[in-house]
Design an enzyme around this catalytic site. Structure first.
Site, mmCIF file in Angstrom:
data_model
loop_
_atom_site.group_PDB
_atom_site.id
_atom_site.type_symbol
_atom_site.label_atom_id
_atom_site.label_comp_id
_atom_site.label_asym_id
_atom_site.label_seq_id
_atom_site.Cartn_x
_atom_site.Cartn_y
_atom_site.Cartn_z
ATOM 1 C CB CYS A 176 -5.334 -1.451 -1.759
ATOM 2 S SG CYS A 176 -6.771 -0.689 -1.161
ATOM 3 C CB CYS B 26 -11.105 -2.250 -0.185
ATOM 4 S SG CYS B 26 -10.243 -1.711 -1.667
ATOM 5 C CD GLU C 184 -5.387 -5.729 -0.986
ATOM 6 O OE1 GLU C 184 -4.974 -4.698 -0.891
ATOM 7 O OE2 GLU C 184 -6.497 -6.288 -0.181
ATOM 8 C CG ASN D 99 -0.409 -0.011 2.650
ATOM 9 O OD1 ASN D 99 0.589 -1.045 2.683
ATOM 10 N ND2 ASN D 99 -0.950 0.363 3.463
HETATM 11 N N1 THU Z 1 -5.202 -1.444 2.536
HETATM 12 C C1 THU Z 1 -4.837 -2.250 1.460
HETATM 13 O O1 THU Z 1 -3.684 -1.919 1.243
HETATM 14 N N2 THU Z 1 -5.424 -3.301 1.315
HETATM 15 C C2 THU Z 1 -6.491 -3.788 2.077
HETATM 16 O O2 THU Z 1 -6.938 -4.746 1.608
HETATM 17 C C3 THU Z 1 -7.207 -2.820 2.785
HETATM 18 C C4 THU Z 1 -6.524 -1.572 3.246
HETATM 19 C C5 THU Z 1 -4.575 -0.010 2.793
HETATM 20 C C6 THU Z 1 -4.780 1.219 2.410
HETATM 21 C C7 THU Z 1 -4.309 2.052 3.440
HETATM 22 O O3 THU Z 1 -2.907 2.334 3.073
HETATM 23 C C8 THU Z 1 -4.379 1.317 4.978
HETATM 24 O O4 THU Z 1 -4.571 -0.031 4.363
HETATM 25 C C9 THU Z 1 -5.399 1.584 5.682
HETATM 26 O O5 THU Z 1 -6.702 1.389 4.979
#
Ligand code: THU
Length: 118
Positions: free
Chosen positions: A52, A81, A54, A41
């Site tokens: 994110c 998400c 993913e 992320n």
């Molecule tokens: N985030 C992800 O990278 N993947 C997920 O599955 C959920 C959320 C990140 C986005 C942000 O940088 C942090 O987690 C908090 O939301």
């Protein structure tokens, strides 16, 4: 392969740029070619620009020429998400599987039963 993917997701999480949430996420994608692509992320002071782990992993695979993903491993304590699930749906193979570090495993339809399709 599952173990290797989870290990790569863990390594990717170490590179997380998350000074605002302090929530480090790592993802590793197994593409149809057999190659593995990783993402983490990446946050921004303008919070809505955060991407994110993913999506960064899937987009790295697509940038390398991949068009189908067989599996994605994710670091623990999170589920993808809605935006990331929709991006997975775009490229997921029929037998796509999501591994979450800690033991959970899902088919995409478990988490996104009615994804948008054109
Ligand atoms: N985030 C992800 O990278 N993947 C997920 O599955 C959920 C959320 C990140 C986005 C942000 O940088 C942090 O987690 C908090 O939301």
């Amino acid at each position: 392969m599952k173990k290797e993917l989870i290990e790569k997701a863990r390594q990717a999480a170490e590179k997380s740029y998350s000074p605002y949430s302090r929530f480090k996420v790592g993802a590793a994608v197994l593409a149809a070619s057999g190659k593995v692509y990783t993402g983490t992320n990446v946050e921004n002071a303008s919070f809505g620009l955060t991407v994110c782990a993913e999506r960064n992993a899937i987009f790295a695979a697509v940038c390398a020429g991949e068009r189908e993903i067989k599996a994605l491993a994710l670091t623990p304590d999170t589920y993808p998400c809605g935006a990331c699930l929709q991006v997975m749906a775009e490229f997921a193979a029929k037998d796509f599987v999501l591994y979450i570090d800690g033991g959970e495993e899902y088919a995409l339809a478990d988490l996104l039963p009615k994804g948008f399709k054109l």
